[in-house]
Design a protein around this motif. Structure first.
Motif, PDB file in Angstrom:
ATOM      1  N   TYR A 187      -1.706  -2.562  -8.270  1.00 43.79           N
ATOM      2  CA  TYR A 187      -2.895  -3.054  -7.584  1.00 43.79           C
ATOM      3  C   TYR A 187      -3.674  -1.927  -6.916  1.00 43.79           C
ATOM      4  CZ  TYR A 187      -2.419  -7.842  -8.769  1.00 43.79           C
ATOM      5  OH  TYR A 187      -2.390  -8.991  -9.485  1.00 43.79           O
ATOM      6  N   PHE A 229     -12.361  -9.155  -4.310  1.00 49.32           N
ATOM      7  CA  PHE A 229     -11.757 -10.371  -3.761  1.00 49.32           C
ATOM      8  C   PHE A 229     -10.794 -10.993  -4.771  1.00 49.32           C
ATOM      9  CE2 PHE A 229     -11.823 -14.980  -3.098  1.00 49.32           C
ATOM     10  CZ  PHE A 229     -11.317 -15.035  -1.816  1.00 49.32           C
ATOM     11  N   VAL A 230     -11.178 -11.035  -6.030  1.00 51.72           N
ATOM     12  CA  VAL A 230     -10.310 -11.601  -7.067  1.00 51.72           C
ATOM     13  C   VAL A 230      -9.027 -10.785  -7.198  1.00 51.72           C
ATOM     14  CG1 VAL A 230     -10.117 -11.982  -9.557  1.00 51.72           C
ATOM     15  CG2 VAL A 230     -12.174 -12.692  -8.351  1.00 51.72           C
ATOM     16  N   VAL A 262      -7.612  -8.700  -4.972  1.00 53.84           N
ATOM     17  CA  VAL A 262      -6.781  -8.767  -3.764  1.00 53.84           C
ATOM     18  C   VAL A 262      -6.124 -10.138  -3.622  1.00 53.84           C
ATOM     19  CG1 VAL A 262      -6.867  -8.706  -1.240  1.00 53.84           C
ATOM     20  CG2 VAL A 262      -7.980  -6.930  -2.556  1.00 53.84           C
ATOM     21  N   GLN A 263      -6.831 -11.197  -3.977  1.00 56.13           N
ATOM     22  CA  GLN A 263      -6.243 -12.539  -3.888  1.00 56.13           C
ATOM     23  C   GLN A 263      -5.058 -12.688  -4.839  1.00 56.13           C
ATOM     24  OE1 GLN A 263      -7.091 -13.634  -0.918  1.00 56.13           O
ATOM     25  NE2 GLN A 263      -7.180 -15.666  -1.763  1.00 56.13           N
ATOM     26  N   ALA A 264      -5.193 -12.177  -6.047  1.00 56.22           N
ATOM     27  CA  ALA A 264      -4.076 -12.259  -6.997  1.00 56.22           C
ATOM     28  C   ALA A 264      -2.858 -11.524  -6.456  1.00 56.22           C
ATOM     29  CB  ALA A 264      -4.496 -11.676  -8.345  1.00 56.22           C
ATOM     30  N   TRP A 265      -3.088 -10.375  -5.853  1.00 58.63           N
ATOM     31  CA  TRP A 265      -1.981  -9.612  -5.262  1.00 58.63           C
ATOM     32  C   TRP A 265      -1.379 -10.348  -4.075  1.00 58.63           C
ATOM     33  CZ3 TRP A 265      -1.812  -7.133  -0.389  1.00 58.63           C
ATOM     34  CH2 TRP A 265      -0.683  -6.343  -0.187  1.00 58.63           C
ATOM     35  N   LEU A 266      -2.230 -10.889  -3.205  1.00 64.43           N
ATOM     36  CA  LEU A 266      -1.732 -11.561  -2.003  1.00 64.43           C
ATOM     37  C   LEU A 266      -0.922 -12.810  -2.322  1.00 64.43           C
ATOM     38  CD1 LEU A 266      -4.723 -11.286   0.489  1.00 64.43           C
ATOM     39  CD2 LEU A 266      -2.482 -10.227   0.684  1.00 64.43           C
ATOM     40  N   TYR A 267      -1.380 -13.600  -3.282  1.00 67.21           N
ATOM     41  CA  TYR A 267      -0.670 -14.848  -3.594  1.00 67.21           C
ATOM     42  C   TYR A 267       0.746 -14.581  -4.092  1.00 67.21           C
ATOM     43  CZ  TYR A 267      -4.839 -17.711  -3.018  1.00 67.21           C
ATOM     44  OH  TYR A 267      -5.923 -18.361  -2.504  1.00 67.21           O
ATOM     45  N   ASN A 277       2.915 -12.860  -1.285  1.00 65.60           N
ATOM     46  CA  ASN A 277       3.282 -13.830  -0.262  1.00 65.60           C
ATOM     47  C   ASN A 277       4.384 -14.765  -0.764  1.00 65.60           C
ATOM     48  OD1 ASN A 277       3.197 -15.203   2.187  1.00 65.60           O
ATOM     49  ND2 ASN A 277       1.551 -16.535   1.516  1.00 65.60           N
TER      50      ASN A 277
END
Length: 111
Positions: free
Chosen positions: A21, A52-53, A55-60, A63
């Motif tokens: 990432y 945003f796309v 970072v969101q994929a990484w965060l989900y 987490n």
């Protein structure tokens, strides 16, 4: 009533996942690489949406792994599939969105 926080160690595959990432975000800066003094507002908005796309994929997934993960082979497989998809998406990033769309969606060579 207090909840006990269970410590988890970070595996090498999770660290490699984070590095992929970092690579994706560094390639994303190609979108805002502009020769002028100022970055056009439309280009900056495209950069924000794409970042945003990513970072969101990484965060989900991060987490999920940190909260509910048990380091099973299914989770490693999920991380591997996610890494391959991220690398494909990252290598398709281009400042020209029509070329990027053609590479990601229709895979045509005429674009």
């Amino acid at each position: 009533m207090t909840m006990k926080i269970k410590e988890k160690s970070v595996g090498l595959i999770e660290l490699f996942y984070d590095l992929i990432y970092v690579y994706a975000v560094s390639n994303l800066t190609e979108i805002i690489d502009h020769e002028g003094k100022y970055i056009p507002l439309g280009v900056f908005f495209e950069y924000l949406i794409a970042s945003f796309v990513i970072v969101q994929a990484w965060l989900y997934l991060t987490n999920y792994i940190n909260r509910f993960g048990y380091s099973t082979w299914q989770e490693y497989f999920l991380i591997g599939v996610n890494m391959i998809g991220t690398l494909y998406m990252t290598n398709s990033i281009n400042a020209d969105w029509t070329k990027m769309y053609c590479r990601l969606i229709c895979r045509c060579t005429s674009c």
